[in-house]
Design a protein around this motif. Structure first.
Motif, short mmCIF file in Angstrom:
data_model
loop_
_atom_site.label_atom_id
_atom_site.label_comp_id
_atom_site.label_asym_id
_atom_site.label_seq_id
_atom_site.Cartn_x
_atom_site.Cartn_y
_atom_site.Cartn_z
N LEU A 62 -7.83 -34.60 14.80
CA LEU A 62 -8.13 -33.46 13.95
C LEU A 62 -8.33 -33.88 12.49
O LEU A 62 -9.21 -33.36 11.80
N GLY A 63 -7.49 -34.81 12.01
CA GLY A 63 -7.66 -35.28 10.64
C GLY A 63 -8.97 -36.02 10.44
O GLY A 63 -9.67 -35.81 9.45
N LEU A 64 -9.32 -36.88 11.40
CA LEU A 64 -10.56 -37.64 11.30
C LEU A 64 -11.77 -36.72 11.40
O LEU A 64 -12.74 -36.86 10.64
N ALA A 65 -11.70 -35.74 12.31
CA ALA A 65 -12.81 -34.80 12.46
C ALA A 65 -12.97 -33.94 11.21
O ALA A 65 -14.10 -33.66 10.79
N VAL A 196 -14.28 -44.04 17.32
CA VAL A 196 -15.14 -45.18 17.00
C VAL A 196 -16.42 -44.71 16.32
O VAL A 196 -16.85 -45.28 15.30
N ILE A 197 -17.05 -43.67 16.87
CA ILE A 197 -18.29 -43.17 16.28
C ILE A 197 -18.06 -42.68 14.86
O ILE A 197 -18.83 -42.98 13.94
N THR A 198 -16.98 -41.92 14.66
CA THR A 198 -16.73 -41.32 13.35
C THR A 198 -16.34 -42.37 12.32
O THR A 198 -16.78 -42.32 11.16
N LEU A 199 -15.49 -43.32 12.70
CA LEU A 199 -15.07 -44.35 11.75
C LEU A 199 -16.25 -45.21 11.31
O LEU A 199 -16.26 -45.73 10.18
N CYS A 200 -17.23 -45.38 12.18
CA CYS A 200 -18.40 -46.19 11.82
C CYS A 200 -19.39 -45.42 10.94
O CYS A 200 -20.39 -45.99 10.50
N ALA A 201 -19.12 -44.13 10.71
CA ALA A 201 -20.05 -43.30 9.95
C ALA A 201 -19.69 -43.24 8.46
O ALA A 201 -20.30 -42.45 7.73
N GLY A 202 -18.72 -44.03 8.02
CA GLY A 202 -18.29 -43.94 6.63
C GLY A 202 -19.41 -44.20 5.63
O GLY A 202 -19.58 -43.45 4.66
N ARG A 226 -26.42 -37.28 10.56
CA ARG A 226 -25.67 -36.06 10.83
C ARG A 226 -25.44 -35.89 12.33
O ARG A 226 -24.36 -35.48 12.76
N GLY A 227 -26.44 -36.18 13.13
CA GLY A 227 -26.32 -36.00 14.57
C GLY A 227 -25.28 -36.91 15.18
O GLY A 227 -24.46 -36.47 16.01
N ILE A 228 -25.28 -38.18 14.80
CA ILE A 228 -24.30 -39.13 15.35
C ILE A 228 -22.89 -38.77 14.91
O ILE A 228 -21.96 -38.78 15.73
N THR A 229 -22.73 -38.42 13.63
CA THR A 229 -21.40 -38.03 13.16
C THR A 229 -20.93 -36.75 13.85
O THR A 229 -19.76 -36.63 14.21
N ALA A 230 -21.85 -35.80 14.03
CA ALA A 230 -21.49 -34.56 14.72
C ALA A 230 -21.05 -34.83 16.15
O ALA A 230 -20.14 -34.16 16.68
N LEU A 231 -21.66 -35.80 16.82
CA LEU A 231 -21.25 -36.16 18.18
C LEU A 231 -19.80 -36.63 18.19
O LEU A 231 -19.01 -36.24 19.05
N TYR A 266 -15.81 -42.55 1.75
CA TYR A 266 -15.44 -42.19 3.12
C TYR A 266 -15.05 -43.39 3.97
O TYR A 266 -14.42 -43.22 5.02
N ARG A 267 -15.37 -44.57 3.54
CA ARG A 267 -14.91 -45.75 4.28
C ARG A 267 -13.40 -45.90 4.19
O ARG A 267 -12.79 -46.59 5.02
N TRP A 268 -12.78 -45.25 3.18
CA TRP A 268 -11.32 -45.21 3.09
C TRP A 268 -10.76 -43.85 3.50
O TRP A 268 -9.68 -43.77 4.08
#
Length: 323
Positions: A62-65, A196-202, A226-231, A266-268
């Motif tokens: 939830l925090g990451l999302a 993994v997907i979200t952390l790589c979107a920083g 936006r699409g990849i992060t939304a996934l 956002y990388r941090w």
């Protein structure tokens, strides 16, 4: 980061130590290192481990999302609850219970993921209408409108079926109790993929925070980012909501708190949100267990009680939540 991980470890240790039956940390360590099946205190400690692990996973998701949604929407008030993702997941769970007789947490997962995905697509599609595209204000308004509409439809279904209401009301409050390793093993693949997907979107979120035109000028493919992060967000929100119910404020408060010492990178922000969000969820669960022994207050209620005042304080102090 080392300090944040240490705080998280202490919260997890407190989660297995405190409850209706208080245990010393020595007993907890003894149960974890040399478990005795015949010792009642050890059995209590072991029974609290799945609950703690689920709080760790759901809180991190939830925090990451929440942090990722704020970056995608360029809106500091964005979180899975405000943008309608949780409402979509909850509505589809109700449909699963009402139309297909789903009554297990394992069955909720697919309906919650489908609902979260559909809600995210609808909100972005509606907000994209018009010449200006999906602005932060339009995303927030579209999310609020969708949440209100789905809540009304969900209420209509629940009123028409007492059996559906009886099954759903225990899940709706948001709780870590009553879940075992079967639920954890079912949601871990979705949470891991989403993380993994979200952390790589920083880096992509850093570009989006500058505005679409600047991001395009820097060579970024805005729609794809936006699409990849939304996934990743859909996987995180759908799986977490299916496992513990719709829990608010975690994805809203923690990223704001993290920005106070990481800045706008956002990388941090993403990894710190992943580590610190479970602390809030686990502490809220502990307080809920200790508030009304031998009963307990659902963690979804406690996160609102704790998170709302903290968020108001952060907004007044930092002035960050402005559109």
């Amino acid at each position: 980061m080392a300090a944040a991980i240490g705080v998280l470890a202490l919260a997890c240790l407190a989660s297995v130590a405190f409850g209706a039956r208080a245990l010393s940390f020595g007993t907890v360590l003894e149960a974890l290192t040399s478990y005795d099946p015949g010792n009642g205190d050890h059995a209590v400690v072991v029974s609290r481990i799945p609950r703690t692990v689920l709080g760790l996973l759901a809180g991190g998701a939830l925090g990451l999302a929440g942090a990722a949604m704020q970056g995608v929407a360029r809106n500091p008030l964005a979180d899975p609850g405000i943008l309608g993702v949780n409402a979509g997941a909850a509505f589809f769970v109700v449909l699963g219970i009402y139309g297909f007789g789903i009554s297990t947490f394992l069955g909720y997962i697919w309906f919650a993921l489908a609902g979260a995905a559909l809600a995210a697509v609808l909100v972005y599609t509606v907000a994209s209408l018009g010449r200006e595209g999906a602005t932060p204000v339009k995303l927030a308004l579209a999310g609020a409108a969708l949440s209100a509409g789905l809540s009304s439809l969900m209420s209509a279904v629940l009123v028409s079926s007492q059996q559906t209401l009886d099954i759903f009301r225990f899940w709706q409050a948001g709780s870590l109790s009553g879940r075992g390793w079967d639920v954890i093993s079912a949601v871990v693949p979705f949470l891991a993929a989403g993380a993994v997907i979200t952390l790589c979107a920083g880096r992509a979120l850093n570009g989006l925070s500058l505005g679409d035109d600047v991001a395009r000028g820097l060579g970024q493919r805005v729609g794809l980012s936006r699409g990849i992060t939304a996934l990743g967000v859909v996987l995180l929100c759908g799986a977490a909501t299916a496992a513990v119910g719709p829990i608010g404020f975690v994805g809203l408060v923690i990223p704001h708190m993290v920005r106070s010492f990481t800045g706008p990178d956002y990388r941090w922000i993403l990894p710190f949100s992943l580590v610190l969000a479970p602390v809030l969820l686990i502490i809220a669960d502990i307080i809920g267990r200790l508030a009304l022994p031998p009963g307990e207050i659902p963690v979804g209620v406690m996160t609102a009680v704790i998170g709302a005042p903290v968020f108001i304080w952060l907004v007044r102090r930092r002035k960050q939540a402005q559109l």
